[in-house]
Scaffold this motif. Structure first.
Motif, PDB file in Angstrom:
ATOM      1  N   SER A   6       0.848  -1.181   0.000  1.00  0.00           N
ATOM      2  CA  SER A   6       0.000   0.000   0.000  1.00  0.00           C
ATOM      3  C   SER A   6       0.890   1.239   0.000  1.00  0.00           C
ATOM      4  O   SER A   6       2.086   1.171   0.269  1.00  0.00           O
ATOM      5  N   THR A  14      -4.147   9.878  -3.728  1.00  0.00           N
ATOM      6  CA  THR A  14      -4.696   8.773  -2.946  1.00  0.00           C
ATOM      7  C   THR A  14      -5.498   9.289  -1.757  1.00  0.00           C
ATOM      8  O   THR A  14      -6.607   8.816  -1.477  1.00  0.00           O
ATOM      9  N   ASP A  85      -5.064   0.845  -2.413  1.00  0.00           N
ATOM     10  CA  ASP A  85      -5.293   1.568  -1.157  1.00  0.00           C
ATOM     11  C   ASP A  85      -6.778   1.767  -0.899  1.00  0.00           C
ATOM     12  O   ASP A  85      -7.247   1.635   0.244  1.00  0.00           O
ATOM     13  N   LEU A  88      -8.244  -1.602   0.248  1.00  0.00           N
ATOM     14  CA  LEU A  88      -7.897  -1.898   1.634  1.00  0.00           C
ATOM     15  C   LEU A  88      -8.761  -1.095   2.599  1.00  0.00           C
ATOM     16  O   LEU A  88      -9.323  -1.631   3.557  1.00  0.00           O
ATOM     17  N   THR A 131       1.617  -3.460   4.340  1.00  0.00           N
ATOM     18  CA  THR A 131       0.961  -2.213   4.746  1.00  0.00           C
ATOM     19  C   THR A 131       1.866  -1.384   5.666  1.00  0.00           C
ATOM     20  O   THR A 131       1.396  -0.697   6.569  1.00  0.00           O
ATOM     21  N   PRO A 135      -2.774   2.882   4.044  1.00  0.00           N
ATOM     22  CA  PRO A 135      -3.663   3.895   3.471  1.00  0.00           C
ATOM     23  C   PRO A 135      -4.371   4.651   4.586  1.00  0.00           C
ATOM     24  O   PRO A 135      -5.173   4.083   5.319  1.00  0.00           O
TER      25      PRO A 135
END
Length: 267
Positions: A6, A14, A85, A88, A131, A135
């Motif tokens: 991510s 993002t 992202d 997730l 990760t 995110p």
């Protein structure tokens, strides 16, 4: 090792998408309003990854699934990195939260571990995503806030609370990766673990010498007979989680002993 991570896309874009700010709103176009949305793209991406794996997810394949052209998709999401992202964070936002089996912090943290394991079991591709740069969307922040609540007020300072939660979630992720690897091995070999061991038993019996490696032979045989494989993901999770929580009990108890009492009154 995770094959995806991510935070690999454009950070500013993002974050805008995660918090649903500055979304593209096609203007100057005649005809009906567009039916596509970022939410629909995220749902479609999750479904495709669930069915075929994250490696199979491409913007072109997702566009075909959503019955739009690839360039239309790019007007909503810049690329796969940003999409991962969003996927997730979408899963984090919809996570089921079970009621703890007790009232103490250990029961609360155990429920958190089981919630995260269930998420991995429903979406096997998560095990392949690192990760370390998470995110920072609304789903993740709500998840983090909720899970920290399991440790709040038990005597740990803020850094220790974060470390304890990371410790538990790291354990869950490691067992999820081992489980995913075991599933992949069964799928690729078209054999269950028990079938694989049975087929290779004659060769293994010639290689493994109990006289030379008595502990390995004895313990390995006992574990294999108990689990029917070198790894039983369910047993590994439950056994390991108890040991993880036992370790945190020691930390919490030590903090409690060091906690200063009320000041003594002068005589």
């Amino acid at each position: 090792m995770a094959s995806h991570r991510s935070g690999a896309g454009d950070p500013a874009r993002t974050l805008e998408l995660l918090w649903r700010k500055d979304l593209p709103t096609p203007s100057g176009q005649r005809g009906p309003k567009p039916t596509l949305s970022v939410d629909a793209i995220v749902v479609g991406g999750i479904a495709l990854a669930d069915e075929e794996g994250l490696d199979a997810l491409t913007m072109r394949k997702l566009a075909e699934r959503l019955s739009v052209g690839p360039m239309t998709l790019y007007t909503y999401v810049p690329g796969k990195a940003e999409l991962v992202d969003l996927m997730l964070d979408g899963l984090y936002a919809r996570m089921e939260r079970r009621a703890p089996k007790g009232t103490g912090w250990r029961a609360r943290l155990e429920a958190v571990a089981h919630d995260n394991r269930a998420l991995h079991e429903r979406h096997g591709w998560l095990a392949g995503v690192s990760t370390l740069r998470p995110p920072l969307g609304p789903g993740l922040m709500a998840k983090y806030e909720y899970e920290l609540g399991a440790l709040d007020g038990i005597g740990l300072d803020d850094v220790e609370m974060d470390a304890a939660l990371t410790f538990v979630l790291g354990f869950v992720e490691s067992t999820a990766r081992a489980s995913a690897a075991a599933t992949a091995a069964r799928r690729e070999s078209s054999q269950s673990d028990e079938e694989w061991w049975s087929a290779n038993a004659p060769l293994l019996s010639r290689i493994l010498d109990p006289a030379r490696h008595p502990l390995a032979a004895r313990v390995g045989s006992a574990a294999g007979a108990a689990h029917g494989a070198t790894l039983d993901p369910d047993h590994a999770f439950h056994f390991g989680l108890e040991r993880v929580l036992d370790g945190l009990v020691v930390l919490v108890s030590r903090k409690g002993r060091k906690r200063p009492g009320p000041p003594r009154q002068a005589p």
